[in-house]
Design a protein around this motif. Structure first.
Motif, PDB file in Angstrom:
ATOM      1  N   ARG A   1       2.784 -24.266  -1.135  1.00  0.00           N
ATOM      2  CA  ARG A   1       3.614 -23.356  -2.057  1.00  0.00           C
ATOM      3  C   ARG A   1       3.244 -22.615  -3.101  1.00  0.00           C
ATOM      4  O   ARG A   1       3.334 -21.220  -3.298  1.00  0.00           O
ATOM      5  N   LEU A   2       2.396 -23.143  -3.761  1.00  0.00           N
ATOM      6  CA  LEU A   2       1.594 -22.592  -4.970  1.00  0.00           C
ATOM      7  C   LEU A   2       0.769 -21.419  -4.611  1.00  0.00           C
ATOM      8  O   LEU A   2       0.651 -20.536  -5.247  1.00  0.00           O
ATOM      9  N   GLU A   3      -0.127 -21.501  -3.415  1.00  0.00           N
ATOM     10  CA  GLU A   3      -0.874 -20.982  -2.889  1.00  0.00           C
ATOM     11  C   GLU A   3      -0.249 -19.482  -2.351  1.00  0.00           C
ATOM     12  O   GLU A   3      -0.672 -18.562  -2.821  1.00  0.00           O
ATOM     13  N   GLU A   4       0.791 -19.815  -1.732  1.00  0.00           N
ATOM     14  CA  GLU A   4       1.852 -18.766  -1.232  1.00  0.00           C
ATOM     15  C   GLU A   4       2.048 -17.961  -2.513  1.00  0.00           C
ATOM     16  O   GLU A   4       2.115 -16.637  -2.586  1.00  0.00           O
ATOM     17  N   PHE A   5       2.880 -18.498  -3.351  1.00  0.00           N
ATOM     18  CA  PHE A   5       3.179 -17.786  -4.742  1.00  0.00           C
ATOM     19  C   PHE A   5       2.213 -16.980  -5.463  1.00  0.00           C
ATOM     20  O   PHE A   5       2.311 -15.992  -5.771  1.00  0.00           O
ATOM     21  N   LEU A   6       0.925 -17.612  -5.456  1.00  0.00           N
ATOM     22  CA  LEU A   6      -0.146 -16.970  -6.175  1.00  0.00           C
ATOM     23  C   LEU A   6      -0.634 -15.618  -5.397  1.00  0.00           C
ATOM     24  O   LEU A   6      -0.863 -14.694  -5.794  1.00  0.00           O
ATOM     25  N   ALA A   7      -0.770 -15.891  -4.035  1.00  0.00           N
ATOM     26  CA  ALA A   7      -1.126 -15.057  -3.167  1.00  0.00           C
ATOM     27  C   ALA A   7      -0.197 -13.562  -3.256  1.00  0.00           C
ATOM     28  O   ALA A   7      -0.739 -12.537  -3.166  1.00  0.00           O
ATOM     29  N   TRP A   8       1.183 -13.867  -3.192  1.00  0.00           N
ATOM     30  CA  TRP A   8       2.033 -12.713  -3.578  1.00  0.00           C
ATOM     31  C   TRP A   8       1.944 -12.315  -4.794  1.00  0.00           C
ATOM     32  O   TRP A   8       2.034 -11.048  -4.943  1.00  0.00           O
ATOM     33  N   LEU A   9       1.735 -12.993  -6.043  1.00  0.00           N
ATOM     34  CA  LEU A   9       1.785 -12.344  -7.385  1.00  0.00           C
ATOM     35  C   LEU A   9       0.732 -11.405  -7.489  1.00  0.00           C
ATOM     36  O   LEU A   9       0.515 -10.518  -8.192  1.00  0.00           O
ATOM     37  N   MET A  10      -0.545 -11.927  -6.861  1.00  0.00           N
ATOM     38  CA  MET A  10      -1.754 -10.972  -6.940  1.00  0.00           C
ATOM     39  C   MET A  10      -1.897  -9.925  -6.074  1.00  0.00           C
ATOM     40  O   MET A  10      -2.671  -9.098  -6.266  1.00  0.00           O
ATOM     41  N   SER A  11      -0.728  -9.733  -5.070  1.00  0.00           N
ATOM     42  CA  SER A  11      -0.898  -8.700  -4.375  1.00  0.00           C
ATOM     43  C   SER A  11       0.156  -7.783  -4.595  1.00  0.00           C
ATOM     44  O   SER A  11       0.741  -7.659  -5.750  1.00  0.00           O
ATOM     45  N   LYS A  12       0.075  -6.486  -3.859  1.00  0.00           N
ATOM     46  CA  LYS A  12       0.956  -5.361  -4.466  1.00  0.00           C
ATOM     47  C   LYS A  12       2.503  -5.618  -3.391  1.00  0.00           C
ATOM     48  O   LYS A  12       3.177  -4.547  -3.512  1.00  0.00           O
TER      49      LYS A  12
END
Length: 146
Positions: free
Chosen positions: A45-56
């Motif tokens: 879930r952290l990986e999913e959150f960080l992927a969204w946070l760093m995306s547009k």
């Protein structure tokens, strides 16, 4: 799925019905111990959150208009990043507290150009000020308003 092992003896376990809450119950073939198994998916879930946070991407463009994403990643929104101490000595530090709500104050140390450190506390106590200043090398002068 990985084989479930007994926490007592380490032997393989077999399925043994469900609990009243609906979770799978497991029984050890060797010692007879019974348990339920829960999987920790915090890292995923952290990986999913960080992927969204760093995306547009926006949350609105996600499946369910982002509601599921917000529910799954709610705990990561509460993480407050703390500054890394650089070890740099400062001649003058300006310190002050900014109240965000009745029980939340952000204590800030500023060198005139940059924020050196900050600390969140429930009140402007000596312990909170000590926590702010402890990782910072002692300055020559501290300027405060009280």
């Amino acid at each position: 799925m990985k084989a479930v092992r007994c926490p007592s003896c380490g032997a393989a376990m077999k399925r043994n019905g469900r609990t009243g809450a609906g979770s799978q119950r497991w029984r050890c073939r060797a010692c007879g111990a019974s348990t339920t198994v829960s999987y920790d998916d915090t890292a995923a879930r952290l990986e999913e959150f960080l992927a969204w946070l760093m995306s547009k991407d926006t949350q609105l463009s996600m499946p369910g208009q982002g509601r599921t994403f917000r529910r799954r990643t709610a705990e990561f929104w509460r993480v407050w990043p703390m500054p890394e101490p650089t070890g740099e000595a400062h001649r003058v530090l300006f310190v002050d507290g900014i109240w965000l709500s009745r029980d939340l104050v952000v204590l800030i140390a500023h060198d005139g150009e940059h924020v050196v450190s900050w600390y969140m506390a429930q009140a402007e106590t000596s312990r909170a000020w000590e926590a702010l200043m402890a990782p910072i090398p002692a300055p020559d002068v501290v300027v405060c308003d009280g």
